[in-house]
Design a protein around this motif. Structure first.
Motif, mmCIF file in Angstrom:
data_model
loop_
_atom_site.group_PDB
_atom_site.id
_atom_site.type_symbol
_atom_site.label_atom_id
_atom_site.label_comp_id
_atom_site.label_asym_id
_atom_site.label_seq_id
_atom_site.Cartn_x
_atom_site.Cartn_y
_atom_site.Cartn_z
ATOM 1 N N ALA A 37 0.833 -1.209 0.000
ATOM 2 C CA ALA A 37 0.000 0.000 0.000
ATOM 3 C C ALA A 37 0.865 1.256 0.000
ATOM 4 O O ALA A 37 0.563 2.223 -0.708
ATOM 5 N N GLU A 38 1.952 1.233 0.754
ATOM 6 C CA GLU A 38 2.838 2.404 0.780
ATOM 7 C C GLU A 38 3.571 2.565 -0.545
ATOM 8 O O GLU A 38 3.752 3.678 -1.037
ATOM 9 N N ARG A 39 3.961 1.472 -1.157
ATOM 10 C CA ARG A 39 4.620 1.528 -2.461
ATOM 11 C C ARG A 39 3.656 2.090 -3.511
ATOM 12 O O ARG A 39 4.040 2.909 -4.350
ATOM 13 N N ILE A 40 2.413 1.688 -3.443
ATOM 14 C CA ILE A 40 1.391 2.216 -4.356
ATOM 15 C C ILE A 40 1.215 3.714 -4.128
ATOM 16 O O ILE A 40 1.190 4.504 -5.075
ATOM 17 N N ARG A 41 1.093 4.122 -2.858
ATOM 18 C CA ARG A 41 0.930 5.544 -2.544
ATOM 19 C C ARG A 41 2.091 6.371 -3.095
ATOM 20 O O ARG A 41 1.887 7.402 -3.737
ATOM 21 N N ALA A 42 3.315 5.899 -2.871
ATOM 22 C CA ALA A 42 4.499 6.629 -3.335
ATOM 23 C C ALA A 42 4.541 6.700 -4.862
ATOM 24 O O ALA A 42 4.893 7.744 -5.436
ATOM 25 N N THR A 43 4.177 5.617 -5.531
ATOM 26 C CA THR A 43 4.158 5.594 -7.000
ATOM 27 C C THR A 43 3.126 6.573 -7.547
ATOM 28 O O THR A 43 3.394 7.329 -8.481
ATOM 29 N N LEU A 44 1.928 6.562 -6.945
ATOM 30 C CA LEU A 44 0.885 7.486 -7.380
ATOM 31 C C LEU A 44 1.295 8.938 -7.142
ATOM 32 O O LEU A 44 1.078 9.797 -7.994
ATOM 33 N N LYS A 45 1.885 9.201 -5.987
ATOM 34 C CA LYS A 45 2.296 10.573 -5.661
ATOM 35 C C LYS A 45 3.347 11.079 -6.641
ATOM 36 O O LYS A 45 3.310 12.241 -7.070
ATOM 37 N N LYS A 46 4.262 10.196 -7.022
ATOM 38 C CA LYS A 46 5.294 10.585 -7.988
ATOM 39 C C LYS A 46 4.673 10.899 -9.354
ATOM 40 O O LYS A 46 5.059 11.852 -10.014
ATOM 41 N N LYS A 47 3.680 10.111 -9.744
ATOM 42 C CA LYS A 47 3.040 10.283 -11.042
ATOM 43 C C LYS A 47 2.051 11.453 -11.045
ATOM 44 O O LYS A 47 1.881 12.128 -12.062
ATOM 45 N N TYR A 48 1.413 11.697 -9.893
ATOM 46 C CA TYR A 48 0.399 12.751 -9.770
ATOM 47 C C TYR A 48 0.727 13.625 -8.556
ATOM 48 O O TYR A 48 0.084 13.516 -7.505
#
Length: 142
Positions: A37-48
């Motif tokens: 979940a944290e990896r997903i959050r970080a990936t999304l934040k980087k993209k958006y």
């Protein structure tokens, strides 16, 4: 320097950063699910970068946390968000299904992770602890 009070008030009143809630399975393999979940959050934040992504597992998902209290806290957080993102495996998770029902009742927009990171709706997810393969989560693989 810190933005002025006047500037902060303007952001809050007129154009606050959108808040997206990440609904990810938790029970069954808590440590790996929290990491995913944290990896997903970080990936999304980087993209958006102009969206505030909320990861309730990182906020309320401790091993010693009472499940009902954590879910109540998560629903309170969800009530403050404009969008909910369902991660793979949500449909096998009682908590994610409860969050989705709450989002529907509250009129919160519901989206799926594969709308933001390609190839995720059928990727499996962390629910059964089977998400890791060669050191990467399934949603990260091509």
């Amino acid at each position: 320097s810190f933005p002025s009070e006047r500037y902060l008030h303007k952001i809050e009143r007129n154009n606050h950063m959108k808040r997206y809630y990440i609904s990810h399975p938790f029970t069954g393999c808590e440590g790996e699910n929290q990491e995913d979940a944290e990896r997903i959050r970080a990936t999304l934040k980087k993209k958006y970068p102009n969206i505030c992504f909320m990861n309730p597992l990182g906020m309320f998902g401790g091993r010693d946390t009472d499940y009902c209290i954590a879910l109540a806290d998560a629903l309170e957080l969800l009530s403050c968000c404009e969008v909910m993102i369902l991660c793979p495996g949500w449909d096998h998770s009682i908590g994610c299904r409860a969050e989705k029902a709450f989002a529907i009742q509250q009129g919160i927009d519901i989206h799926y992770l594969d709308e933001y990171i390609e190839g995720n709706r059928e990727a499996g997810g962390g629910y059964d602890c089977g998400g890791k393969e060669k050191g990467r989560m399934k949603w990260e693989q091509d």
